[in-house]
Design a protein around this motif. Structure first.
Motif, PDB file in Angstrom:
ATOM      1  N   GLN A 142       0.835  -1.269  -0.205  1.00 49.33           N
ATOM      2  CA  GLN A 142       0.067  -0.098  -0.157  1.00 49.33           C
ATOM      3  C   GLN A 142       1.027   1.253   0.008  1.00 49.33           C
ATOM      4  O   GLN A 142       1.660   1.531   0.894  1.00 49.33           O
ATOM      5  N   LEU A 143       0.722   1.868  -0.997  1.00 49.12           N
ATOM      6  CA  LEU A 143       1.665   3.070  -1.153  1.00 49.12           C
ATOM      7  C   LEU A 143       1.132   4.396  -0.318  1.00 49.12           C
ATOM      8  O   LEU A 143       0.023   4.800  -0.426  1.00 49.12           O
ATOM      9  N   LEU A 144       1.942   5.001   0.322  1.00 48.33           N
ATOM     10  CA  LEU A 144       1.483   6.242   1.278  1.00 48.33           C
ATOM     11  C   LEU A 144       1.823   7.462   0.708  1.00 48.33           C
ATOM     12  O   LEU A 144       1.565   8.524   1.083  1.00 48.33           O
ATOM     13  N   THR A 145       2.944   7.224  -0.127  1.00 44.27           N
ATOM     14  CA  THR A 145       3.455   8.352  -0.889  1.00 44.27           C
ATOM     15  C   THR A 145       3.777   8.064  -2.333  1.00 44.27           C
ATOM     16  O   THR A 145       3.711   6.910  -2.469  1.00 44.27           O
ATOM     17  N   GLY A 146       3.825   8.781  -3.057  1.00 51.26           N
ATOM     18  CA  GLY A 146       4.235   8.502  -4.670  1.00 51.26           C
ATOM     19  C   GLY A 146       5.677   9.091  -4.923  1.00 51.26           C
ATOM     20  O   GLY A 146       5.636  10.050  -5.428  1.00 51.26           O
TER      21      GLY A 146
END
Length: 228
Positions: A142-146
């Motif tokens: 799960q990406l929390l930043t990109g």
């Protein structure tokens, strides 16, 4: 490439590994070119995907829709879930990784540091081990930043480079030059209806990915049972 969703505002495809999203110096046919040919209209990329990665990619049919969706990406209102195959099990079965990434433009890689450094950006993701085969492990990401190459760089930094990703330390490339990273789920607010739109991109047909199909099927049954 297979169409996952199509409506008057947008279209979502399941990109095959190895296909460029847009035209590059190789001259290979890109997903955008094929999508525009099928749609018989100009389409607009909302986000990018590395060439060796597979999975769900979103295209807008108008500039207004592109702007609305781009804002959702910028404000982190689009939920992106990935699957990754690694050979080395992470230190824990579940955890949150925080690194500081610096992009090397010349080599087109991102270097991960444990602490903030000049020119770095904070990168955060959550991972969970979903299952294992004889040689590999399947992670849910799960990406929390990109950030540029974020998943690839962060997993490599903990000693678990993605299968086939020689750029980030895996020992051997895959025959088709893909890497074991798949954009699995996209969920976002439809810019016209306001309703939540969610799509799931089926796994690549490659044998190592298909070895984990049963794990995902069990997950779906478990989630259905909990909701029921």
């Amino acid at each position: 490439m297979k169409k996952l969703h199509d409506d008057p505002s947008l279209v979502i495809y399941n990109k095959a590994p190895g296909m460029p999203v847009q035209a590059d110096k190789t001259g290979d046919v890109s997903l955008l070119e094929l999508a525009e040919k099928y749609a018989k209209r100009t389409l607009h990329l909302v986000h990018r995907m590395d060439r060796p990665v597979s999975g769900a990619i979103l295209l807008a049919k108008t500039k207004a829709v592109m702007t609305a969706l781009t804002e959702q990406f910028r404000s982190r209102h689009i939920d992106k879930e990935y699957l990754a195959i690694v050979q080395v099990m992470p230190p824990q079965s579940e955890g949150t990784l925080v690194h500081y990434l610096r992009k090397n433009e010349a080599k087109n890689i991102s270097v991960a540091f444990p602490e903030e450094q000049p020119g770095t950006e904070r990168a955060e993701l959550h991972y969970r081990v979903l299952g294992s085969s004889e040689r590999f492990h399947l992670l849910h990401i799960q990406l929390l930043t990109g950030r540029h190459h974020q998943i690839r760089a962060q997993l490599a930094a903990i000693g678990s480079p993605i299968r086939g990703d020689v750029k980030y330390g895996f020992k051997r490339s895959n025959k088709d030059r893909s890497i074991g990273l798949h954009s699995w789920k996209l969920s976002f607010e439809h810019p016209h209806s306001g309703e939540t739109l969610s799509v799931v991109a089926p796994l690549p047909e490659e044998v190592v990915w298909q070895a984990f199909a049963g794990v995902l099927a069990e997950m779906g049954e478990m989630e259905h049972g909990l909701k029921g």
